[in-house]
Structure formats: C-alpha cells, structure tokens
Design a protein around this motif. Structure first.
Motif, PDB file in Angstrom:
ATOM      1  N   ASP A 151       0.704  -1.178   0.110  1.00  0.00           N
ATOM      2  CA  ASP A 151      -0.133   0.111   0.016  1.00  0.00           C
ATOM      3  C   ASP A 151       0.888   1.128   0.179  1.00  0.00           C
ATOM      4  O   ASP A 151       0.358   2.307  -0.239  1.00  0.00           O
ATOM      5  CB  ASP A 151      -0.825   0.106   1.258  1.00  0.00           C
ATOM      6  CG  ASP A 151      -1.822  -0.997   1.197  1.00  0.00           C
ATOM      7  OD1 ASP A 151      -2.123  -1.678  -0.032  1.00  0.00           O
ATOM      8  OD2 ASP A 151      -2.394  -1.519   2.304  1.00  0.00           O
ATOM      9  N   HIS A 177      -9.307   4.696  -6.019  1.00  0.00           N
ATOM     10  CA  HIS A 177      -8.033   4.105  -5.554  1.00  0.00           C
ATOM     11  C   HIS A 177      -7.020   4.970  -5.535  1.00  0.00           C
ATOM     12  O   HIS A 177      -6.069   5.181  -4.592  1.00  0.00           O
ATOM     13  CB  HIS A 177      -7.792   2.866  -6.357  1.00  0.00           C
ATOM     14  CG  HIS A 177      -8.325   1.211  -5.941  1.00  0.00           C
ATOM     15  ND1 HIS A 177      -7.568   0.783  -5.218  1.00  0.00           N
ATOM     16  CD2 HIS A 177      -9.422   0.877  -5.756  1.00  0.00           C
ATOM     17  CE1 HIS A 177      -8.389  -0.411  -4.828  1.00  0.00           C
ATOM     18  NE2 HIS A 177      -9.498  -0.112  -5.472  1.00  0.00           N
ATOM     19  N   ASN A 197      -5.404   6.340  -1.971  1.00  0.00           N
ATOM     20  CA  ASN A 197      -3.985   5.722  -1.807  1.00  0.00           C
ATOM     21  C   ASN A 197      -2.826   6.697  -1.340  1.00  0.00           C
ATOM     22  O   ASN A 197      -2.347   6.689  -0.384  1.00  0.00           O
ATOM     23  CB  ASN A 197      -3.417   4.700  -2.622  1.00  0.00           C
ATOM     24  CG  ASN A 197      -2.138   4.013  -2.419  1.00  0.00           C
ATOM     25  OD1 ASN A 197      -1.132   4.671  -2.781  1.00  0.00           O
ATOM     26  ND2 ASN A 197      -2.078   2.974  -1.814  1.00  0.00           N
ATOM     27  N   SER A 230       1.117  -1.170  -6.532  1.00  0.00           N
ATOM     28  CA  SER A 230       1.354  -2.026  -5.381  1.00  0.00           C
ATOM     29  C   SER A 230       1.383  -3.456  -5.824  1.00  0.00           C
ATOM     30  O   SER A 230       0.587  -3.713  -6.707  1.00  0.00           O
ATOM     31  CB  SER A 230       0.033  -1.878  -4.441  1.00  0.00           C
ATOM     32  OG  SER A 230      -0.153  -0.223  -3.789  1.00  0.00           O
TER      33      SER A 230
END
Length: 383
Positions: free
Chosen positions: A275, A329, A333, A352
């Motif tokens: 992550d 996303h 993130n 990732s």
C-alpha cells in the motif's frame, strides 16, 4: 452502405505498459524493506503476464455475450465472498484481522473481494442498461425502482465484505455504485437527497468524534479509532500505530524535487511494496517522479472517458465504473500515504504488489480496451 472498421486504443495500452514498468522498477527498490526474502518485482511481472492473458480472454467475448454472462458472474462473486466467510481457516485464513483470502495450495492466495469490484461494475451496468431499454422515458416511480435495485445489488457484496473486516474494499464498492448512479439518468433531486443523507451522516460522525471519540466505539472498533487518532497526529503516535504514516511523510519529504536516485531510498517503510509503494516513488524520484506517475494515471482515466463517450449504454456504464474504481483508489492511496486521508489499506492500481489487485484492475482495463476494440459503423464510407 455500411463500412465496418475495427479500432484498438493502442495509446491506452501503451500507458498501461508504462505503468507496469514503473511498478516493476519501484518494487525492485521497495523489496529491500520486506520482511520475507521474496523477489516482489519478479513476482509482479508474473502477475502482469497472467493479467495480460486474462485481457486476451476478455477480448474473445463481444459485449452482447458479456451482458448475458453478467448475472452468472455476479452470482459467482457472491458465492466466493460467502465461501471466504464460512470456509475453515485452513482455506480462508485470517490476516491482519481480516478474513478476505482463499488459500490455493501450490498457487498462493486470492482475494475475492478485489474481483467483486469488477463483477459489481458489470452487474450495475447490466441492470441499468436493462432498465433504460424497458423504460426509455424517465419517471419518478421508475427511478425509485431502479435506485432500489442498484442499492440492493451493491449492498450484498458491500455487506459481505464488511463482515470480512475489510472496510477499504467495501468503501471502493460504495464509490463505484455512486459513480454509476450519478450517470444513470436518475432524477437529480433523488440523487441530491441521497448525497445529502450521506454527507449528513459523515458530518454527524465528525461532530461525534470531536465531542467524544469513545461514542464511536459502537460503530468502529478500537483499532480503527486509533487509526483516526494517529492520522490526525502521526508524530504524536510515531512510536506506535502512527509509525508507518510518520515514516511515509518523512520519506516523501526527503525525496524533494529530483529524488535520491534509483534504489537509494533509506527511510524504512513497513509494507512499502504494497500500500505504501508511492513513498518509494516520491523518495527515489522526487516530486518529478511522483508527478510523472500521477500524470500516467490522469492520461489513463482521460482515455477511458474518451472511450465511454463513444460507446453504447452498457459499455459506457462499464467505463464509468472503471473510472470510479481507479480514481478512488488513486486518490485514497496517495492521500493516505501523505497524511491527507486516514489509512484504509487500499492499494495503488498496478503499482502496489498483489496478484488479486493486479488481475482485478487489468480485468477492468481489459473491458475498456475491449470497448475500444469493438466494431464501429460508418455510413457511406469511401475507405
């Protein structure tokens, strides 16, 4: 007469390949911080190859066939989520407090909730297209019926994913649902009402936290509440739950404009290969490298928007779902690793490390590429 001509968005494909290269290079640097002696960069390349084969399989189907298969695909995804919850821990183990994986002996593990995001996009697009075909003229009664259908179809996988203790993936599914609803043609007054309720609920949570955080323990567990506390004061919790965020902020800041150079990062980041891969990019390649990565994402989303604008209802709704999926996303993130948003464990698409995440993302992008590959008709073409 009609002239049929086939198109393929090679520019989008090239942008995706560039992102894969960026990922492989960054993971090569990040793996020195990993606890296990695993070549994550090499493994990621394997996932990219497998994902490429999945995209080729997607190309085999036209969208009429995909539409017919969609209810079965959605049902299969729901059964997988149920299996994860009900399966024994020898097959469905608990990792970091979440029961989200299925172990396949000899092959590794898969996370069904990652694939369910794409299955949900297909199912919502299917229901919406069927509704438009049946009720081409908007009506408040039909809109309510459609909203209820879409809400129920989304609530089932979201609820099952929450039971797995995976809040981040559930949040992505909710955002996908909202994104598709926004372009569904439902009366804007209804959408505004739903948005008002959601915003009101979030505001009430914020006010409750400011008044007495312990009152939220009925909704959040102690670990999630600690995550919020560490997000608001990462350096105050720098030796405990805020350590990862504190290190992430230090690493990104130390990269400055041009970065320290490839494989020259020296700020330890736990789970940097998953992550927190953006911290490696920002530390080694600086503001310039981080901006290049964000620009790649921007152009990918731009190309998907352009594809959606020239497609049928079903195909356009799929593109909108993929746009919602990718945008959230990316925002979530990068936002969490720079301290803008609480940490939720959402991966950075195609950057990732993770087989399920890579394959699910490529399934979505494969559907978009398939849209660009479809046949187009031109009247009285001389070509």
């Amino acid at each position: 007469m009609n002239k049929r001509k086939s198109y393929f968005d090679s520019n989008l494909a090239l942008l995706i390949i560039m992102l894969m290269i960026f990922s492989s290079v960054s993971l090569y640097s990040a793996q020195k911080y990993a606890q296990l002696n695993v070549d994550y960069s090499q493994q990621q390349i394997v996932w990219f190859v497998i994902s490429g084969l999945i995209v080729l399989v997607i190309f085999y189907f036209d969208f009429e066939s995909i539409m017919k298969l969609t209810p079965y695909i959605y049902t299969f995804g729901i059964l997988l989520l149920l299996f994860v919850l009900l399966g024994p821990e020898s097959i469905a183990p608990v990792r970091k407090g979440a029961k989200s994986w299925i172990e396949i002996r000899g092959l590794g593990s898969i996370q069904p909730s990652e694939f369910m995001k794409i299955f949900l996009i297909l199912m919502l697009s299917y229901i919406l297209t069927k509704h438009i075909d049946k009720f081409p003229v908007g009506d408040i009664r039909f809109d309510i019926r459609l909203l209820c259908k879409m809400g129920l179809l989304a609530a089932l996988p979201i609820g099952l994913t929450l039971l797995q203790n995976d809040f981040g993936t559930s949040l992505v599914m909710a955002v996908i649902t909202m994104g598709i609803i926004l372009v569904s043609g439902i009366n804007w007054k209804m959408i505004a009402s739903v948005v008002t309720v959601v915003v009101g609920f979030i505001c009430s949570l914020v006010i409750t936290y400011l008044y007495d955080p312990n009152l939220l323990l009925g909704l959040l567990d102690g670990y999630q509440l600690d995550r919020i506390n560490s997000w608001l004061d990462p350096f105050g919790h720098g030796q405990g739950i805020g350590y990862q965020l504190k290190q992430s902020i230090l690493a990104i800041g130390s990269g400055m404009t041009e970065g320290k150079g490839f494989n020259q990062s020296d700020v330890y980041i736990p789970e940097a290969h998953t992550d927190f891969i953006f911290t490696i990019v920002a530390e080694e390649f600086g503001f310039i490298g981080a901006s290049l990565l964000i620009s790649l994402y921007f152009f990918i989303i731009y190309k998907i928007v352009a594809t959606a604008m020239n497609s049928s209802f079903f195909e356009s709704f799929i593109c909108v779902g993929v746009i919602s999926f990718l945008t959230f996303h990316i925002f979530q993130n990068i936002g969490m690793v720079i301290g803008l948003i609480p940490i939720t464990g959402i991966p950075l698409p195609l950057m990732s490390y993770g087989g399920s995440s890579v394959m699910a993302t490529m399934m979505g992008l494969g559907l978009v590429l398939n849209v660009s590959l479809k046949k187009k008709d031109y009247m009285f073409s001389n070509e």
